[in-house]
Design an enzyme around this catalytic site. Sequence first.
Site, PDB file in Angstrom:
ATOM      1  N   ASP A  68     -33.776 -32.695 -31.639  1.00 53.75           N
ATOM      2  CA  ASP A  68     -33.847 -33.595 -32.599  1.00 53.75           C
ATOM      3  C   ASP A  68     -33.227 -33.085 -33.953  1.00 53.75           C
ATOM      4  OD1 ASP A  68     -34.664 -35.226 -34.795  1.00 53.75           O
ATOM      5  OD2 ASP A  68     -36.133 -35.997 -33.629  1.00 53.75           O
ATOM      6  N   HIS A  69     -31.867 -33.464 -34.378  1.00 54.32           N
ATOM      7  CA  HIS A  69     -31.096 -32.810 -35.298  1.00 54.32           C
ATOM      8  C   HIS A  69     -31.853 -32.817 -36.633  1.00 54.32           C
ATOM      9  CE1 HIS A  69     -29.063 -36.421 -36.121  1.00 54.32           C
ATOM     10  NE2 HIS A  69     -28.752 -35.998 -37.269  1.00 54.32           N
ATOM     11  N   HIS A 129     -36.253 -38.960 -34.752  1.00 46.66           N
ATOM     12  CA  HIS A 129     -36.047 -38.303 -36.055  1.00 46.66           C
ATOM     13  C   HIS A 129     -37.241 -38.640 -37.184  1.00 46.66           C
ATOM     14  CE1 HIS A 129     -32.230 -37.672 -34.200  1.00 46.66           C
ATOM     15  NE2 HIS A 129     -31.676 -38.645 -34.643  1.00 46.66           N
TER      16      HIS A 129
HETATM   17  C1  BG6 Z   1     -28.230 -40.171 -34.757  1.00 44.43           C
HETATM   18  C2  BG6 Z   1     -28.125 -41.561 -34.478  1.00 44.43           C
HETATM   19  O1  BG6 Z   1     -28.975 -39.541 -34.014  1.00 44.43           O
HETATM   20  O2  BG6 Z   1     -28.205 -39.954 -35.987  1.00 44.43           O
HETATM   21  C3  BG6 Z   1     -27.095 -42.362 -35.546  1.00 44.43           C
HETATM   22  O3  BG6 Z   1     -27.719 -41.771 -33.234  1.00 44.43           O
HETATM   23  C4  BG6 Z   1     -27.172 -42.103 -36.603  1.00 44.43           C
HETATM   24  O4  BG6 Z   1     -27.111 -43.715 -35.248  1.00 44.43           O
HETATM   25  C5  BG6 Z   1     -27.391 -40.508 -37.044  1.00 44.43           C
HETATM   26  O5  BG6 Z   1     -26.118 -42.454 -37.470  1.00 44.43           O
HETATM   27  C6  BG6 Z   1     -27.813 -40.092 -38.490  1.00 44.43           C
HETATM   28  O6  BG6 Z   1     -27.685 -38.686 -38.627  1.00 44.43           O
HETATM   29  P1  BG6 Z   1     -27.523 -38.111 -39.902  1.00 44.43           P
HETATM   30  O7  BG6 Z   1     -27.415 -36.647 -39.709  1.00 44.43           O
HETATM   31  O8  BG6 Z   1     -25.913 -38.513 -40.509  1.00 44.43           O
HETATM   32  O9  BG6 Z   1     -28.507 -38.750 -40.982  1.00 44.43           O
END
Ligand code: BG6
Length: 506
Positions: free
Chosen positions: A193-194, A256
């Site tokens: 989960d980045h 997230h």
């Molecule tokens: C991803 C989603 O996991 O996270 C995308 O699938 C989203 O739809 C993205 O744009 C947002 O990531 P960050 O790091 O740019 O907030």
Amino acid sequence: MANPFRDLLRFERRVPPCAIVIFGANGDLTKRKLLPALYRLAYDRRLPASWAILGNSRTEMTDDAFRERMRDSVKHFLEDTPFDEDLWKQFAANLFYHPGDISDPAMYAGLDRRLKELGQTHQTAGNALFYLSTQPSYYQPVITALGQSGLARGEGWRRVVIEKPFGHDLASARELNRCLRGVFDEHDVYRIDHYLGKETVQNILAFRFGNGIFEPVWNRRYINNVQITAAESIGVEGRGGYYQESGALRDMIQNHLMQVMATIAMEPPAVFESETVRDERAKLLRSVRLMTQEQAPMHAVAGQYGAARIGSDDVPGFREEPGVAKDSQTDTYAAVELYVDNWRWAGVPFYIRSGKRLPKRVTDIAIQFNSAPLRLFNSDDGDGSGRPNLLIVRIQPEEGISIRFLSKSPGSGMRLRPVSMDFNYGTSFGERSPSAYETLLVDVLVGDATLYSRQDMVEASWTVVQPIIDDWNARKFDFPNYESGTWGPAAADEMLARNGHAWRVP
Ligand code: BG6
């Protein structure tokens, strides 16, 4: 005394020799995130002396053609790192490619051979990380094949990283977990989960548990409500096909933002170790009050953006995006009101929202404190009630933390105005923060699962959103219900207004 935050100092951890097998090596994630992150790790000399990457996808390609393709992507997607030709040559000498269909058992035999060769030529010590970056429908077939081919066990360690989405609902997430359990031990499974890899999200733990002054007020006595916002100004950007099946609730909130909520609301772990931190996150997610499908309309709002003129551009509505059905019922905006049924948080609403085509890109957490019990002063905002103190954790783009409080305006009389005290990552540290993928890749290679999701966490967060999914599946929405470039549907404001609250404008 042992320092409970020793692992927060996440630098200088040695990555052992290993091979990284990427399934879906010709896909977007590999190009945009994985390879640029690995190159940056090489740039920072954080990769071991012996390592190799073995990419797989169906496209026929030689090792050299793969290297050429990755060179272009790394160059293009490296955000803040110079591209160094000499370093690239050394880096590319560790890149290999094995074409083949992941539903073909013979492909895994070939992969096994190549891994053994790399063990010899690149001294990878039998350690292998399998990174699943394919379409989600292939996760189970690949995991099963890794088990059947014997690749899931080897001389060294074998680990698997699973990209999101982890399941499409509670039942499919459980099914995927069952499949994983049949092949890998849980401690070798890394559900990515980045958001948890973002510096600012990790810093929530340092902020809460490394300081003495915040924890005493971090509870229902002092906190009135918590708002978590992840807003994006972009639309679905060519991902209409994927997004149409997913929607904002599944794409952002179930994973997230519920992980962010767990980080904000969890209890302090006794020691800072992978399992103790994950236990606390899991416990928090399990304490979220479950709503019934009948209650869902009161606690969740779906939205979908319509066309609008933003500045000098005409932007299409979601239903006009490529790959999206003309009568799509997919949510491009979702807002939920959740409660945590434990002693710390009973009665405090957690409002979580996320959407595409909102006025700007911003992710933050606003913790709103109770107002002062007596109103001694007039403030400038009209009704004399003063404004509550706010603590804002800015996840992105202007990473930092602000505290808002009232101050006396200069001049005669006691007129108050809100002011803010700001901490800003960029100016305070003046150094680059690693990207979430750099952090998480190093973590999995050193075997640290602290920032990865565990089976029980994933299932707990699906359990929370499942009644909402069921409710939305049973309804027909009158979409679009918000114009691109606005803060979402009116129903989301009404949901908060019922509690006497309002969304903060980030
Ligand atoms: C991803 C989603 O996991 O996270 C995308 O699938 C989203 O739809 C993205 O744009 C947002 O990531 P960050 O790091 O740019 O907030």
